[in-house]
Design a protein around this motif. Structure first.
Motif, short mmCIF file in Angstrom:
data_model
loop_
_atom_site.label_atom_id
_atom_site.label_comp_id
_atom_site.label_asym_id
_atom_site.label_seq_id
_atom_site.Cartn_x
_atom_site.Cartn_y
_atom_site.Cartn_z
N ALA A 232 13.34 21.97 34.61
CA ALA A 232 14.30 22.57 33.67
C ALA A 232 15.52 21.69 33.50
CB ALA A 232 14.72 23.95 34.18
N PRO A 233 16.18 21.79 32.34
CA PRO A 233 17.39 21.01 32.11
C PRO A 233 18.57 21.56 32.90
CG PRO A 233 16.96 22.45 30.24
CD PRO A 233 15.78 22.58 31.16
N ALA A 234 19.53 20.68 33.16
CA ALA A 234 20.72 21.07 33.92
C ALA A 234 21.48 22.19 33.24
CB ALA A 234 21.62 19.86 34.13
N ASN A 235 21.44 22.22 31.90
CA ASN A 235 22.18 23.26 31.20
C ASN A 235 21.56 24.64 31.36
OD1 ASN A 235 20.04 23.30 29.31
ND2 ASN A 235 21.07 21.84 27.96
N GLU A 236 20.40 24.73 32.01
CA GLU A 236 19.80 26.02 32.34
C GLU A 236 19.94 26.34 33.82
OE1 GLU A 236 15.84 26.78 31.01
OE2 GLU A 236 16.19 25.95 29.02
N TRP A 237 19.52 25.39 34.70
CA TRP A 237 19.49 25.76 36.12
C TRP A 237 20.87 25.81 36.76
CZ3 TRP A 237 21.62 22.45 39.53
CH2 TRP A 237 21.57 21.08 39.28
N LEU A 238 21.80 24.97 36.30
CA LEU A 238 23.12 24.97 36.94
C LEU A 238 23.93 26.24 36.65
CD1 LEU A 238 25.14 23.60 38.75
CD2 LEU A 238 25.81 22.11 36.85
N PRO A 239 24.00 26.71 35.39
CA PRO A 239 24.69 27.98 35.16
C PRO A 239 24.01 29.14 35.89
CG PRO A 239 24.46 26.77 33.10
CD PRO A 239 23.64 26.04 34.11
N TYR A 240 22.66 29.10 36.00
CA TYR A 240 21.97 30.18 36.70
C TYR A 240 22.29 30.14 38.19
CZ TYR A 240 18.26 33.38 38.09
OH TYR A 240 17.56 34.45 38.62
N LEU A 241 22.36 28.94 38.76
CA LEU A 241 22.72 28.81 40.16
C LEU A 241 24.12 29.37 40.39
CD1 LEU A 241 22.21 27.70 43.03
CD2 LEU A 241 23.07 25.49 42.25
N ALA A 242 25.04 29.08 39.48
CA ALA A 242 26.39 29.60 39.60
C ALA A 242 26.39 31.13 39.54
CB ALA A 242 27.27 29.03 38.50
#
Length: 303
Positions: A232-242
């Protein structure tokens, strides 16, 4: 079997060693510190202090254990991530992937060990051309991880030449694997760079350990991507991790600003990274994931 796990007290080793013991294998696991010997023995394995960068230390440990298989899990990745100074952060790990690998293979040859399994890396460092998801047939990017790319290439080349198995693990998460990253996310010090289109692959430590057991027991050879089902792209997994961590959404910064602040590795990962496919590992090993997606895993781990 008699299984020798180099790096058995590491973040993955701590999940792998108990599984091997539970399945009836005689396990010798190494650590670099006498203080961690108890961590290994509590899992039912025999513990030994070994310096992976010292040929004599490695040779003695392997000769004493006389294993049927060696599993190379030696790294030195700890403390606060320093992606800006990536080569410095990974300097010892790069040596373990070059010198340390050579020492293990020499010891294996001296004792007559027929099978070597080694930890490689396959999260976002696929070759930066074509599609966003790479298979084992695709090369790794030769420059994206700085000097680390050459170290990984050396490890893979010599292990495959020895007819061993190379496991390209995705980015680990799970107990002890992402604590420092999550702390940065909570402090809003882990931004999305540029369009955040660069893809990454993740894998939970338990799934990575399960796959490794399968490779050991099946004496599998060749390269396997050990990643979950959803690059997955960073613009999906990083906000979800946050979100899972109870943090505010990550900040977004333009590429031109990120380059001097975070360094070229971070920019490449966030904007151009290529993830990996696990189809071969599932097909040939019969690997079944507990966490098919980081979406389930992040939520479970950070609940």
């Amino acid at each position: 079997m008699r299984v020798f796990v180099a790096g058995g007290a590491g973040v993955l080793g701590r999940r792998l060693v108990p599984r091997l013991v539970a399945r009836g294998h005689q396990v010798t696991a190494t650590t670099t510190s006498a203080a961690k010997l108890g961590l290994v023995t509590r899992s039912g394995a025999e513990a030994v202090v070994m310096d992976g960068l010292d040929a004599a230390s490695v040779g003695e440990a392997v000769a004493t254990a006389r294993p049927d298989v060696i599993v190379h899990q030696m790294t030195a990745i700890s403390g606060k991530p320093d992606i800006k100074h990536f080569d410095r952060w990974f300097a010892t790990t790069n040596r373990l992937r070059t010198e340390g690998t050579d020492h293990l293979l020499a010891a294996a040859e001296a004792v007559g060990v027929a099978h070597v399994v080694a930890q490689s890396y396959g999260s976002w460092n696929g070759v930066r051309e074509g599609g966003w998801v790479k298979t084992e047939e695709d090369p790794l990017d030769p420059t994206s991880t700085g000097r680390g790319a050459a170290a990984i290439r050396h490890l893979e080349d010599v292990v495959l030449k020895a007819n061993g198995a190379v496991l390209r693990y995705g980015a680990f998460y799970g107990p002890g694997a992402t604590d420092d990253q999550v702390e940065l996310v909570r402090k809003r010090q882990y931004p999305v760079v540029g369009n955040g289109a660069g893809h990454s692959s993740w894998v939970h430590l338990d799934d990575a350990a399960d796959a490794t057991v399968l490779v050991v027991e099946q004496r599998a050879r060749g390269v396997f991507n050990i990643v979950d089902d959803e690059p997955a792209p960073a613009n999906e997994w990083l906000p979800y991790l946050a979100e899972c961590a109870g943090a505010k959404p990550p900040m977004r910064i333009p590429t031109w600003l990120a380059r001097p602040l975070a360094g070229p590795v971070a920019v490449t990962m966030m904007t151009e990274g290529r993830g990996f496919s696990n189809a071969k590992a599932k097909r040939e090993l019969g690997w079944q994931l507990r966490y098919p997606s980081w979406r389930q895993g992040f939520k479970q781990e950070l609940a």
